[in-house]
Write an enzyme that holds these catalytic residues in place. Structure first.
Site, PDB file in Angstrom:
ATOM      1  N   GLU A   1      83.213 -22.326 -38.312  1.00  0.00           N
ATOM      2  CA  GLU A   1      83.126 -21.029 -38.986  1.00  0.00           C
ATOM      3  C   GLU A   1      84.537 -20.453 -39.181  1.00  0.00           C
ATOM      4  O   GLU A   1      85.420 -20.676 -38.353  1.00  0.00           O
ATOM      5  CB  GLU A   1      82.241 -20.055 -38.189  1.00  0.00           C
TER       6      GLU A   1
ATOM      7  N   THR B   1      85.732 -10.190 -25.719  1.00  0.00           N
ATOM      8  CA  THR B   1      84.676 -11.159 -26.008  1.00  0.00           C
ATOM      9  C   THR B   1      84.287 -11.859 -24.711  1.00  0.00           C
ATOM     10  O   THR B   1      85.036 -11.850 -23.737  1.00  0.00           O
ATOM     11  CB  THR B   1      85.162 -12.231 -27.004  1.00  0.00           C
TER      12      THR B   1
ATOM     13  N   ASP C   1      73.378 -18.714 -35.098  1.00  0.00           N
ATOM     14  CA  ASP C   1      74.272 -17.562 -35.223  1.00  0.00           C
ATOM     15  C   ASP C   1      75.728 -17.977 -35.113  1.00  0.00           C
ATOM     16  O   ASP C   1      76.592 -17.343 -35.699  1.00  0.00           O
ATOM     17  CB  ASP C   1      73.942 -16.519 -34.145  1.00  0.00           C
TER      18      ASP C   1
ATOM     19  N   GLY D   1      75.661 -10.886 -30.723  1.00  0.00           N
ATOM     20  CA  GLY D   1      76.162  -9.955 -29.712  1.00  0.00           C
ATOM     21  C   GLY D   1      76.752  -8.685 -30.272  1.00  0.00           C
ATOM     22  O   GLY D   1      77.496  -7.987 -29.577  1.00  0.00           O
ATOM     23  N   TYR D   2      76.416  -8.343 -31.516  1.00  0.00           N
ATOM     24  CA  TYR D   2      77.092  -7.248 -32.212  1.00  0.00           C
ATOM     25  C   TYR D   2      76.361  -5.907 -32.170  1.00  0.00           C
ATOM     26  O   TYR D   2      76.609  -5.055 -33.013  1.00  0.00           O
ATOM     27  CB  TYR D   2      77.343  -7.650 -33.674  1.00  0.00           C
TER      28      TYR D   2
ATOM     29  N   HIS E   1      77.447 -14.925 -36.781  1.00  0.00           N
ATOM     30  CA  HIS E   1      78.038 -14.736 -35.453  1.00  0.00           C
ATOM     31  C   HIS E   1      77.974 -13.266 -35.040  1.00  0.00           C
ATOM     32  O   HIS E   1      78.969 -12.662 -34.616  1.00  0.00           O
ATOM     33  CB  HIS E   1      79.498 -15.223 -35.450  1.00  0.00           C
TER      34      HIS E   1
ATOM     35  N   ARG F   1      78.499 -21.032 -28.672  1.00  0.00           N
ATOM     36  CA  ARG F   1      79.685 -21.335 -29.462  1.00  0.00           C
ATOM     37  C   ARG F   1      79.279 -22.405 -30.466  1.00  0.00           C
ATOM     38  O   ARG F   1      78.456 -23.278 -30.173  1.00  0.00           O
ATOM     39  CB  ARG F   1      80.827 -21.857 -28.585  1.00  0.00           C
TER      40      ARG F   1
ATOM     41  N   ASP G   1      71.363 -25.729 -16.177  1.00  0.00           N
ATOM     42  CA  ASP G   1      72.737 -25.266 -15.975  1.00  0.00           C
ATOM     43  C   ASP G   1      73.367 -26.099 -14.870  1.00  0.00           C
ATOM     44  O   ASP G   1      73.399 -25.680 -13.705  1.00  0.00           O
ATOM     45  CB  ASP G   1      72.767 -23.777 -15.622  1.00  0.00           C
TER      46      ASP G   1
END
Length: 348
Positions: A243, A67, A238, A263-264, A260, A214, A147
């Protein structure tokens, strides 16, 4: 050599079978001290808390998490216990970028957004934020970046950092704000509840909020209140605080709510597995001779050639299907992730 592996990591069984190690597969939430007591290494995901309670007295000398995020690793304990660890930065950046781009296309199609007159703020410009920036720039949106750690790093290196704005500037100028930060609990730049009551009160354009970073980067309760009182126009979520136990009212009020899985994509999953196994081989001085084969989409799924590029993109991936499944079956949050269907980032 014994390796304990989360049994839901995609493509790993065939690949690790090509490496001379003994593998024990376990569900990520059910890995116990007994499983790891005589293990040399672990390959995990976010559902396995790697801390003293799990690892004290074990032989484990190396952990790879397949991950980007690693807040499930007690890095201070791992350092004290001389256990090396690695994550997979950027592994699913392309997949998250596809998710965000598809969401913007849906906002244009269904919510009357004129993307050529839309300002998008990206909070966090690491691997994922950069990929998102590159994916949505061709849509004609104006992009603002925030950032602080990267800005400080650039300035310390004597490089220009003018492109990075304060969060307040994004709050005042953006029609969409998308979060792509790690979860940082303390230090100079904490991100826990970065979007809190004060953040939502400072919004000036009633933006759409997107969270694929996150869950706890956004205070779920405050986001729900912001939706209810009109400070936020819509939410695309997402990753969720607490969760798999979701705030059900927030889920009902989201425009798109997914389990979530941003990124799958199969491509992102393959990248993560490849990076984790490569790191394992490097740590133990094993030849990295494995291969990972990513399934192709069936030929019957190819879109009509007469469709526009944007229509083809939504044919390839439309988040509405994932959102509908979660809203109908939120109690199956983990199952929806564990049996996620084949998704590719590109047409073959």
């Amino acid at each position: 050599m014994k390796v304990v592996v989360d049994d839901k990591i995609p493509f790993i069984r065939e690949a690790i079978a090509q490496i001379p190690v003994h593998v024990i597969y376990r569900p990520g939430t059910q890995i116990t001290p007994a499983d790891v007591h005589d293990a040399d290494a672990m390959i995990v995901r976010t559902r396995t808390r790697c801390n003293a309670a799990l690892l004290e007295g074990s032989k484990v000398s190396f952990i790879a998490t397949a991950t980007i995020g690693y807040d499930h690793l007690d890095t201070e304990y791992l350092k004290q216990a001389h256990i090396e660890w690695t994550n997979c930065p950027g592994c699913n950046a392309g997949s998250v970028a596809q998710y965000v781009r598809s969401c913007l296309l849906l906002l244009e199609k269904e919510k009357d957004f004129d993307l050529s007159r839309t300002t998008v703020g990206l909070v966090g410009v690491g691997h994922v934020g950069t990929a998102v920036k590159e994916a949505i720039a061709p849509l004609g949106v104006r992009i603002l970046l925030n950032d602080p750690p990267l800005k400080e790093l650039r300035q310390a290196a004597g490089q220009s950092a003018e492109e990075f704005l304060d969060l307040q500037e994004l709050q005042s100028q953006c029609d969409i704000i998308s979060f792509h930060t790690p979860l940082v609990l303390d230090g100079t730049y904490p991100t826990f509840h970065l979007a809190d009551a004060r953040f939502f009160q400072g919004l000036e354009r009633k933006p759409v909020i997107i969270n694929t970073s996150r869950g706890a980067v956004i205070d779920d309760i405050q986001l729900l209140r912001a939706l209810q009182n009109g400070q936020v126009r819509d939410a695309i979520i997402d990753t969720w605080e607490h969760e798999p136990n979701l705030n059900q009212e927030l889920l009902r009020q989201t425009y798109i709510g997914t389990p979530h899985i941003a990124g799958y994509s199969a491509d992102g999953k393959a990248n993560a597995t490849r990076m984790a196994l490569t790191a394992l081989c490097k740590h133990f001085h094993i030849p990295a001779s494995f291969q990972i084969h990513v399934p192709q989409l069936p030929a019957s799924s190819a879109p009509d050639s007469r469709l526009s590029e944007k229509e083809r993109a939504l044919e390839l991936y439309n988040p509405h299907a994932d959102s509908l499944n979660l809203k109908l079956h939120s109690e199956q949050f983990e199952e929806l992730r564990g049996r996620y269907p084949l998704r590719r980032e590109f047409w073959e």
